[in-house]
Design a protein around this motif. Sequence first.
Motif, PDB file in Angstrom:
ATOM      1  N   ALA A   1     121.301 107.646 -44.066  1.00 12.27           N
ATOM      2  CA  ALA A   1     120.041 107.169 -43.478  1.00 12.27           C
ATOM      3  C   ALA A   1     119.706 108.041 -42.278  1.00 12.27           C
ATOM      4  O   ALA A   1     120.585 108.408 -41.498  1.00 12.27           O
ATOM      5  N   ILE A   2     118.426 108.377 -42.182  1.00  8.07           N
ATOM      6  CA  ILE A   2     117.945 109.210 -41.068  1.00  8.07           C
ATOM      7  C   ILE A   2     116.964 108.368 -40.262  1.00  8.07           C
ATOM      8  O   ILE A   2     116.046 107.773 -40.833  1.00  8.07           O
ATOM      9  N   VAL A   3     117.135 108.347 -38.947  1.00  9.08           N
ATOM     10  CA  VAL A   3     116.158 107.653 -38.095  1.00  9.08           C
ATOM     11  C   VAL A   3     115.259 108.705 -37.452  1.00  9.08           C
ATOM     12  O   VAL A   3     115.753 109.650 -36.826  1.00  9.08           O
ATOM     13  N   GLY A   4     113.964 108.545 -37.622  1.00  8.37           N
ATOM     14  CA  GLY A   4     112.998 109.488 -37.025  1.00  8.37           C
ATOM     15  C   GLY A   4     112.169 110.163 -38.103  1.00  8.37           C
ATOM     16  O   GLY A   4     112.688 110.951 -38.878  1.00  8.37           O
ATOM     17  N   GLY A   5     110.889 109.815 -38.144  1.00  4.83           N
ATOM     18  CA  GLY A   5     109.998 110.361 -39.184  1.00  4.83           C
ATOM     19  C   GLY A   5     109.140 111.496 -38.666  1.00  4.83           C
ATOM     20  O   GLY A   5     108.069 111.760 -39.200  1.00  4.83           O
ATOM     21  N   GLY A   6     109.609 112.190 -37.612  1.00  4.46           N
ATOM     22  CA  GLY A   6     108.911 113.406 -37.158  1.00  4.46           C
ATOM     23  C   GLY A   6     109.308 114.573 -38.059  1.00  4.46           C
ATOM     24  O   GLY A   6     109.963 114.376 -39.100  1.00  4.46           O
ATOM     25  N   ALA A   7     108.942 115.785 -37.635  1.00  3.05           N
ATOM     26  CA  ALA A   7     109.188 116.960 -38.480  1.00  3.05           C
ATOM     27  C   ALA A   7     110.684 117.118 -38.791  1.00  3.05           C
ATOM     28  O   ALA A   7     111.063 117.405 -39.925  1.00  3.05           O
TER      29      ALA A   7
END
Length: 428
Positions: free
Chosen positions: A169-175
């Motif tokens: 899981a990745i947190v952060g929907g920026g580039a």
Amino acid sequence: MSPTRIVIVGGGISGIDLATRIGRSHGRRGRAAVTLIDRNLAHVWKPMLHTFAAGTARPDREQVDFLAQAKRNQFTFIPGYLDGIDRATRTVSITPLGHRDASPPPPPLHLNYDRLVLAVGSRTNDFGTPGVTENCLTIDGLEGAQALHERLRQLALAAFRREEELNLAIVGGGATGVELAAELKHAVDRLAAYGSPSLPRRFRLALIESGPRLLPAFPDHVSKAAADTLRKLDVDVRLGAKVTSADAGGFTLDGGSRIEASIKIWAAGVRGPDVLDRVEGLERSRTGQLMVTPSLRTTKDPTILAIGDCASLMDPGTGRSVPATAQAAAQESQHLARHFEAWQGGDEAPPFRFRERGMIVSLADYNGWGTLGRVTFGGGHLKGLSARAAHALLYRQHQFGLFGPMRGALTWLVDGLDRLISPPVRLD
Ligand SMILES: Cc1cc2nc3c(=O)[nH]c(=O)nc-3n(C[C@H](O)[C@H](O)[C@H](O)COP(=O)(O)OP(=O)(O)OC[C@H]3O[C@@H](n4cnc5c(N)ncnc54)[C@H](O)[C@@H]3O)c2cc1C
């Protein structure tokens, strides 16, 4: 007259570019004694970190050796950590590389400067969320990217042997988060061909963003297209989902729901590096970056300048902060190199103006989008292959700046050949 002692700390995108440009011109003529300090022995282009983490590019092929770059461009390189600055005596304290955890610790190295340029970049901002430091990986530096690659490698090898799920899981929907998600999917698809056809099905990837859309710095239609592309790749895109804590098993969201993940990556937000907390008397922004004037001098000490992600500057044109991007970092170093005579002598350099040349995001081999800058290109959009090519071009421009046209072109050629003969994903 003795040469001006210029000390640059941080050999990232802005620091190595500045050291190279000033060394080449003023160092060569004996007008400046330029010293670059970095905690690593080699420079890497930070926007590639997610590809190193995924294993689709190799850091050893892409990095620039600081010592060799210094020799070729008339500056001195000292490998070490900046630990503190004594502004009264204009001295920086450095712990030499490889001695940080030594017992007893070695005496720090002290170095005097006439002008100090801080280019120490940024680190991920966990906004004080409980459990993030202990349980999450970050990719804000080469070490973090390599640690993530190592974890992925171990899990992928285990998943080859056993028909287990691999949860990430990745947190952060920026580039950073969006590009990393696409790159990981790309890597897993390639790995399947190495002997585990069911791996892509068993690979679960969630991308968690607290805001209402991905890529908030891009126009709406790009955010939507990026979310659609990722969902088609089976990424579980969660929007408006605020993480309240992290633990060994995964993330807890506002409202109590859970996202289970064996690998947890925090890729949200940037803040100033820790070392800036220890420098007394300099003004800092809410996120710990150094406040600078339009001539890129720190507001409280004209002998210290700051560029790149560690600097906080309000753009008078837009009334907004200059963004923490590779483009802004490169423009700032070029500005200081151009106006070296002014600031090395104690005068103000002309005000820096950020030229928005557009923003580009690239989703591995799947898709890419770009917005072209209004000032330079009159606005407009790029999509697909052209956006991905423009993304790669940013890196090539940086290499041409560091190596010059001949070596820059040769490096490009060799990289192209290397891609043809190397495996698409590395597991070594
Ligand atoms: C995964 C990822 C993808 C990205 N993609 C893009 C993109 O597509 N486009 C874009 O414009 N931007 C992108 N960025 C942002 C971009 O990489 C940064 O804005 C840019 O690197 C900032 O440059 P800098 O010179 O300020 O610092 P950096 O390039 O981060 O370099 C900082 C340097 O300082 C050194 N350092 C730090 N602390 C110390 C210390 N105490 N002592 C000695 N040395 C120290 C570090 O080793 C490093 O070499 C991305 C970032 C990440 C993490």
